[in-house]
Design a protein around this motif. Structure first.
Motif, mmCIF file in Angstrom:
data_model
loop_
_atom_site.group_PDB
_atom_site.id
_atom_site.type_symbol
_atom_site.label_atom_id
_atom_site.label_comp_id
_atom_site.label_asym_id
_atom_site.label_seq_id
_atom_site.Cartn_x
_atom_site.Cartn_y
_atom_site.Cartn_z
ATOM 1 N N VAL A 136 -11.332 10.617 3.818
ATOM 2 C CA VAL A 136 -11.827 9.648 2.814
ATOM 3 C C VAL A 136 -11.147 8.301 2.973
ATOM 4 C CG1 VAL A 136 -12.743 11.052 0.906
ATOM 5 C CG2 VAL A 136 -10.325 10.524 0.963
ATOM 6 N N MET A 137 -9.851 8.331 3.353
ATOM 7 C CA MET A 137 -9.165 7.042 3.541
ATOM 8 C C MET A 137 -9.820 6.262 4.684
ATOM 9 S SD MET A 137 -7.200 7.152 1.037
ATOM 10 C CE MET A 137 -6.587 5.488 1.221
ATOM 11 N N ASP A 138 -10.481 6.976 5.591
ATOM 12 C CA ASP A 138 -11.214 6.335 6.689
ATOM 13 C C ASP A 138 -12.188 5.290 6.131
ATOM 14 O OD1 ASP A 138 -12.129 5.944 9.308
ATOM 15 O OD2 ASP A 138 -13.636 7.533 9.157
ATOM 16 N N LEU B 203 0.862 -1.188 0.000
ATOM 17 C CA LEU B 203 0.000 0.000 0.000
ATOM 18 C C LEU B 203 0.893 1.230 0.000
ATOM 19 C CD1 LEU B 203 -2.411 -1.180 2.875
ATOM 20 C CD2 LEU B 203 -2.966 -1.160 0.440
ATOM 21 N N HIS B 204 0.330 2.388 -0.309
ATOM 22 C CA HIS B 204 1.110 3.613 -0.142
ATOM 23 C C HIS B 204 1.371 3.775 1.357
ATOM 24 C CE1 HIS B 204 0.384 4.510 -4.298
ATOM 25 N NE2 HIS B 204 -0.919 4.483 -4.114
ATOM 26 N N ILE B 205 2.630 3.925 1.728
ATOM 27 C CA ILE B 205 2.945 3.968 3.164
ATOM 28 C C ILE B 205 2.791 5.411 3.658
ATOM 29 C CG2 ILE B 205 4.639 3.365 4.938
ATOM 30 C CD1 ILE B 205 3.642 0.963 3.287
ATOM 31 N N THR B 206 1.591 5.695 4.118
ATOM 32 C CA THR B 206 1.235 7.040 4.564
ATOM 33 C C THR B 206 0.732 6.965 6.006
ATOM 34 O OG1 THR B 206 -1.064 6.734 3.928
ATOM 35 C CG2 THR B 206 0.427 7.566 2.211
ATOM 36 N N THR B 207 0.419 8.119 6.549
ATOM 37 C CA THR B 207 -0.112 8.120 7.927
ATOM 38 C C THR B 207 -1.476 7.425 7.984
ATOM 39 O OG1 THR B 207 -1.039 10.321 7.522
ATOM 40 C CG2 THR B 207 1.107 10.222 8.585
ATOM 41 N N GLU B 208 -2.228 7.478 6.878
ATOM 42 C CA GLU B 208 -3.539 6.827 6.855
ATOM 43 C C GLU B 208 -3.361 5.307 6.824
ATOM 44 O OE1 GLU B 208 -2.693 9.402 4.712
ATOM 45 O OE2 GLU B 208 -3.711 10.872 5.966
ATOM 46 N N THR B 209 -2.398 4.860 6.010
ATOM 47 C CA THR B 209 -2.115 3.417 5.953
ATOM 48 C C THR B 209 -1.604 2.936 7.309
ATOM 49 O OG1 THR B 209 -1.654 3.576 3.605
ATOM 50 C CG2 THR B 209 -0.744 1.668 4.742
ATOM 51 N N ALA B 210 -0.847 3.795 7.989
ATOM 52 C CA ALA B 210 -0.352 3.420 9.323
ATOM 53 C C ALA B 210 -1.538 3.142 10.242
ATOM 54 C CB ALA B 210 0.520 4.541 9.890
ATOM 55 N N SER C 131 -12.231 4.056 2.901
ATOM 56 C CA SER C 131 -11.542 3.053 2.071
ATOM 57 C C SER C 131 -10.919 1.982 2.963
ATOM 58 C CB SER C 131 -10.434 3.712 1.248
ATOM 59 O OG SER C 131 -10.943 4.823 0.565
ATOM 60 N N PHE C 132 -10.271 2.438 4.026
ATOM 61 C CA PHE C 132 -9.547 1.483 4.875
ATOM 62 C C PHE C 132 -10.474 0.765 5.858
ATOM 63 C CE2 PHE C 132 -5.122 3.554 4.115
ATOM 64 C CZ PHE C 132 -5.058 2.915 2.886
ATOM 65 N N ALA C 133 -11.625 1.350 6.166
ATOM 66 C CA ALA C 133 -12.631 0.597 6.937
ATOM 67 C C ALA C 133 -13.063 -0.610 6.098
ATOM 68 C CB ALA C 133 -13.824 1.490 7.265
ATOM 69 N N ALA D 269 2.432 15.604 -2.688
ATOM 70 C CA ALA D 269 1.612 15.985 -1.519
ATOM 71 C C ALA D 269 1.459 14.753 -0.635
ATOM 72 C CB ALA D 269 0.268 16.547 -1.976
ATOM 73 N N GLU D 270 0.391 14.690 0.153
ATOM 74 C CA GLU D 270 0.292 13.604 1.138
ATOM 75 C C GLU D 270 -0.775 12.578 0.792
ATOM 76 O OE1 GLU D 270 0.532 15.239 5.322
ATOM 77 O OE2 GLU D 270 0.675 17.071 4.161
ATOM 78 N N GLY D 271 -1.207 12.573 -0.484
ATOM 79 C CA GLY D 271 -2.251 11.629 -0.873
ATOM 80 C C GLY D 271 -3.607 12.133 -0.411
ATOM 81 N N HIS D 272 -4.582 11.248 -0.468
ATOM 82 C CA HIS D 272 -5.945 11.651 -0.095
ATOM 83 C C HIS D 272 -5.995 11.998 1.387
ATOM 84 C CE1 HIS D 272 -6.598 9.934 -3.878
ATOM 85 N NE2 HIS D 272 -7.361 8.901 -3.572
ATOM 86 N N PRO D 273 -6.820 12.955 1.730
ATOM 87 C CA PRO D 273 -7.015 13.273 3.142
ATOM 88 C C PRO D 273 -7.551 12.073 3.929
ATOM 89 C CG PRO D 273 -7.872 15.019 1.748
ATOM 90 C CD PRO D 273 -7.529 13.876 0.838
ATOM 91 N N ILE E 294 0.825 12.235 -8.767
ATOM 92 C CA ILE E 294 1.308 13.510 -8.236
ATOM 93 C C ILE E 294 0.760 13.795 -6.845
ATOM 94 C CG2 ILE E 294 -0.517 14.939 -9.308
ATOM 95 C CD1 ILE E 294 3.248 15.800 -8.932
ATOM 96 N N ASN E 295 -0.414 13.223 -6.532
ATOM 97 C CA ASN E 295 -1.002 13.508 -5.219
ATOM 98 C C ASN E 295 -0.178 12.893 -4.094
ATOM 99 O OD1 ASN E 295 -1.711 10.919 -5.952
ATOM 100 N ND2 ASN E 295 -3.761 10.997 -5.072
ATOM 101 N N LEU E 296 0.517 11.797 -4.388
ATOM 102 C CA LEU E 296 1.351 11.169 -3.365
ATOM 103 C C LEU E 296 2.820 11.544 -3.535
ATOM 104 C CD1 LEU E 296 -0.788 8.078 -3.444
ATOM 105 C CD2 LEU E 296 0.060 8.896 -1.256
ATOM 106 N N ALA E 297 3.225 11.842 -4.770
ATOM 107 C CA ALA E 297 4.632 12.191 -4.999
ATOM 108 C C ALA E 297 4.942 13.593 -4.473
ATOM 109 C CB ALA E 297 4.952 12.104 -6.489
HETATM 110 N N1 ADE Z 1 -4.047 6.511 -1.866
HETATM 111 C C1 ADE Z 1 -4.327 7.799 -2.083
HETATM 112 N N2 ADE Z 1 -4.133 8.535 -0.977
HETATM 113 C C2 ADE Z 1 -3.699 7.687 -0.003
HETATM 114 C C3 ADE Z 1 -3.337 7.861 1.343
HETATM 115 N N3 ADE Z 1 -3.384 9.045 1.940
HETATM 116 N N4 ADE Z 1 -2.930 6.771 2.010
HETATM 117 C C4 ADE Z 1 -2.891 5.570 1.395
HETATM 118 N N5 ADE Z 1 -3.234 5.352 0.145
HETATM 119 C C5 ADE Z 1 -3.640 6.402 -0.570
#
Ligand code: ADE
Length: 424
Positions: free
Chosen positions: A357-359, A56-63, A361-363, A350-354, A345-348
């Protein structure tokens, strides 16, 4: 020896963990649905003894997703689903504070990217979680022996679901997968509002351009294209949509956008954004037609939408002029700008989706992992939709968390809707 020291990993810098911790907690504030699931998982342990390899994209939301799965009893190993999307502080925190193995470094080359996927697979998963299907493709191409232990998998994104459906049609899919992307509480929100906002955010952070008055060309009018168009329009841009599918093109027209072939749009656009999931959408002929100073960015899953080899072949000189901006000066003297190496570009940049919304997707991801443990053995080697009750539950919980109540049908209204007798 402490757990922190022994966690297997390949991350940029363990000392980033405290900064990652603060940002992970910040994201958690916007992820109330996942929190509810996490609290239940902590009591019921539905994923006890289940090994999950997640790409997965390793972001704070994925964490926050990883912590939820861990609360449910899962043993996790994580790797990145894109070489440029890793947030190194989030990766460090997962390893150092939570003992979760992570193999991901922002800016890793292709070889390291696949080495990291293989490290996550060395974990011998019972469940795979994927975003773009690179992990599943690696199992199918190189590590087929792992499939016998796998109960099932989940897939996060449109591109991944398309690849998996292609494996399914070829009769080669080795285990069942739930297409999380296709849940209504995923793509209506994440793909539209998430990609819409975060794409604009990435391009703005990369360039600091003013959107008002710009001609913005959006290639693709799926859920992501709709979202990006809507947000660009909201900032005062003149939006032009390029689309190959007639009904989507018609929708774009009736949503108030100009629609034309990309070659025509190439002559007038200031900013070009690809969100198609396809190949070489912006090609040599388009680049040759573009104005001096045109900016190109991609927000589709893979860096295949802008033909970068063609751009390189037209280029006399290439220079990095800001951290996510490359200036290509063509032999003609014209300059074109490519953002984020053509990666999403949103992850490269910036920080990806807020997180909000990831709440949702990840639920869906967490509940589908639980579903796989409960029901996976009954499933065939197919791509399955998210169970309707899961999708509905996520929607209900999100509304509740937002403090929004809605009406319910009266008995009389329900009867009316269920009957055929009552008419004019
Ligand atoms: N895909 C798009 N935005 C994301 C995010 N913030 N975390 C994980 N996956 C994503």
């Amino acid at each position: 020896m402490s757990k922190k020291k022994t966690t297997e990993c390949d991350i940029k810098d363990p000392s980033l963990a405290p900064a990652g911790d603060l940002r992970i907690q910040w994201a958690a504030r916007e992820m109330p649905v996942l929190k509810l699931i996490s609290n239940r998982f902590a009591k019921e342990k539905p994923l006890k003894d289940i090994r999950i390899s997640a790409c997965l994209h390793i972001t704070t939301e994925t964490a926050n997703l990883a912590l939820t799965l861990k609360a449910g009893g899962a043993e996790l190993a994580l790797c990145a689903s894109n070489p440029l999307s890793t947030q190194d502080d989030a990766a460090a925190c997962l390893v150092m504070e939570h003992g979760i193995p992570v193999f991901a470094i922002k800016g890793e080359d292709n070889e390291t990217y696949y080495k990291h996927i293989n490290s996550a697979l060395d974990h011998r998963p019972h469940i795979t979680m994927d975003d773009g299907a690179d992990l599943v493709a690696t199992i199918h191409k190189d590590r087929g022996e792992l499939a016998k232990n796998i109960i099932g998998g989940t897939e996060e994104t449109t591109t991944g679901v398309i690849r998996l459906r292609s494996l399914e049609s070829a009769n080669k899919l080795k285990y069942p997968i739930v297409a999380v992307n296709d849940a209504q509480t995923k793509h209506f929100f994440d793909n539209r509002y998430g990609t819409g906002q975060s794409t604009i955010d990435g391009i703005t952070r990369a360039t600091n351009i003013l959107w008002a008055g710009k001609r913005v060309v959006i290639c693709g009018y799926g859920w992501c294209g709709r979202g990006v168009s809507m947000r660009a329009k909201g900032l005062g841009a003149h939006v032009i949509v390029c689309e190959v599918e007639p009904i989507r093109a018609l929708e774009a027209v009736m949503d108030g956008y100009q629609v034309m072939p990309l070659l025509e749009a190439s002559k007038i656009g200031d900013i070009f954004i690809t969100v198609t999931g396809g190949l070489n959408i912006i090609d040599r002929e388009h680049m040759l037609a573009m104005k001096d100073g045109a900016i190109m960015a991609n927000s589709g899953h893979f860096n295949a939408e802008i033909n970068i080899p063609a751009l390189e072949s037209l280029t006399a000189e290439k220079k990095r002029i800001r951290s996510s901006v490359e200036q290509y000066t063509l032999s003609s003297g014209k300059s074109l700008f490519l953002l984020g190496e053509g990666r999403l570009i949103n992850l490269a940049a910036a920080e990806g989706h807020p997180a909000s919304v990831m709440d949702m997707s990840f639920a869906n991801q967490a509940l589908c992992a639980e579903y796989m443990v409960k029901r996976g053995k009954e499933l065939k080697r197919r791509v399955y939709p998210v169970p309707e009750e899961v999708d509905k539950e996520v929607g209900k919980l999100k509304l509740k968390a937002m403090g929004i109540t809605i009406d319910t049908l009266t008995a009389e209204q329900r009867k009316y809707l269920e009957s055929w007798e009552l008419g004019t």
